[in-house]
Design an enzyme around this catalytic site. Sequence first.
Site, PDB file in Angstrom:
ATOM      1  N   ASP A 120      89.085 -40.085 -12.212  1.00 17.05           N
ATOM      2  CA  ASP A 120      90.172 -40.747 -12.952  1.00 17.05           C
ATOM      3  C   ASP A 120      90.790 -39.866 -14.027  1.00 17.05           C
ATOM      4  O   ASP A 120      91.751 -40.286 -14.681  1.00 17.05           O
ATOM      5  CB  ASP A 120      89.632 -42.033 -13.586  1.00 17.05           C
ATOM      6  CG  ASP A 120      89.275 -43.055 -12.520  1.00 17.05           C
ATOM      7  OD1 ASP A 120      88.124 -43.541 -12.515  1.00 17.05           O
ATOM      8  OD2 ASP A 120      90.145 -43.333 -11.671  1.00 17.05           O
ATOM      9  N   HIS A 179      79.879 -40.277 -15.209  1.00 18.63           N
ATOM     10  CA  HIS A 179      79.728 -40.940 -13.904  1.00 18.63           C
ATOM     11  C   HIS A 179      78.260 -41.312 -13.707  1.00 18.63           C
ATOM     12  O   HIS A 179      77.362 -40.593 -14.108  1.00 18.63           O
ATOM     13  CB  HIS A 179      80.167 -39.991 -12.773  1.00 18.63           C
ATOM     14  CG  HIS A 179      80.476 -40.687 -11.505  1.00 18.63           C
ATOM     15  ND1 HIS A 179      79.515 -41.047 -10.600  1.00 18.63           N
ATOM     16  CD2 HIS A 179      81.655 -41.129 -11.015  1.00 18.63           C
ATOM     17  CE1 HIS A 179      80.081 -41.654  -9.586  1.00 18.63           C
ATOM     18  NE2 HIS A 179      81.380 -41.729  -9.805  1.00 18.63           N
TER      19      HIS A 179
END
Length: 429
Positions: free
Chosen positions: A364, A306
Amino acid sequence: MSGKTAKLVIGSKEVELPIHSPTAGPDVIDIGQLYAKGDVFTYDPGYTSTASCDSTITFIDGEEGILLHRGYPIEQLSSKSHFLEVCYLLLYGGLPNVAELTDFETRVTRHTMLHEQMMNFFRGFRRDAHPMAVMTGVVGAMSAFYHDSIDVNDPWQREVASIRLIAKMPTIAAMAFKYNTGQPFVYPRNDLDYASNFLRMCFAVPAEDYEVNPILSRAMDRIFTLHADHEQNASTSTVRLASSSGANPFACIAAGIACLWGPAHGGANQACLEMLEEIGTVDKIPEFIERAKDKNDPFRLMGFGHRVYKNRDPRATVLKESADEVLELLGVENNSILQVAKKLEETALADEYFIEKKLFPNVDFYSGIILEAMGFPTSMFTPIFAVSRTIGWVSQWKEMITDPKMKIGRPRQLYIGETKRDYVDIGDR
Ligand code: SDX
């Protein structure tokens, strides 16, 4: 204004720039006057160190793995609140009282139907069109159906457009799913809550009654809550930039849907489940871990890493717990994909490459496992992310549109192309 400044020495020039201090997070250096005073631009492809705006909606502390919506931790909201209450919080800035929540839920409920003429719009797509392609097209087309809520300078029209987008997105996503399956569209019902309505529009058929499974609707609502907003991520920044020209909200949210579709962003949930299915069994994990580390191999662990979180994504932690709970309640706790996911996470988090680069599972990584167990095909994972993120896009759009500092977004560049040269006739080339 903090009163603090930063001094930049550029050759013989010294440029002093103001520093603004936040209520949380790092200070920012205001470079608005840098070009005028220093005749230079800043350069930050991907905006790794650039704040594009100020905002009061969501705060992320990437080092600590903290996510706050209007100051409330995501862990508390996902366990104690529900999606429409979180929508109210994001849109209006505070938790509603009973009357405010009832009014908001009623307004959303009464806008869930789509203009009947839009059914024809769906029929123009091939049956195998990806639902994200359908959603991008249909939401953009809402500009052609809801003319009474496209004037961004009219507060009432902004409010109507906001409610219409929040209310109709599940209907559009469910219709895209039904269109793929060849089953008839299912109309929303006003006696169902938001998550239950969405599940029924996706899975009910006219041939029999459909009872919403409370386990699934609670899981669906929690997934909506966990994906609602996330500061200035790529799709939200797309919505803000598109809206800065004064474009209507439906067109701008359609731009956000298009951006979210990418596998580096919201499309990662579909890509992650497909990756887990490709891995198939835990004995294949080392091979894929090595591929993810190989600079010559474009393969990356989808659902990992991320831009902001250099610690655990708090949403992934909640989703991991939810995956265990939902799959056990559905009697599929021995789901092989879940076992592969857990072993993959354990292996990666013990690997020096992932430790050194601070790569953790993101939102996700586990969401697709739950959605698949709920009966959704992978093609519906990102549309579900879009349904949830609509409130984030709409709230950030509203904040920007009503900001007196707002102006059209127009970045500059570092030009590395040809300098001026004269045209050469084709006969002389
Ligand atoms: C979302 O912004 C948001 O908030 C987004 C989101 C939201 O709610 O809106 O949180 C939702 O989009 C989550 C992210 C979903 N995407 C994926 O899971 C795709 C896989 N992840 C990567 O593509 C990547 O981690 C990104 C895109 C998420 C972040 O990329 P960055 O910040 O540009 O980081 P990077 O590519 O510069 O990576 C830093 C290093 C690189 O190695 P070096 O070049 O430094 O040697 O880490 C490596 C990368 O190669 N790396 C990975 C990796 N992610 C980063 N290596 C293997 N597998 C990965 N998943």
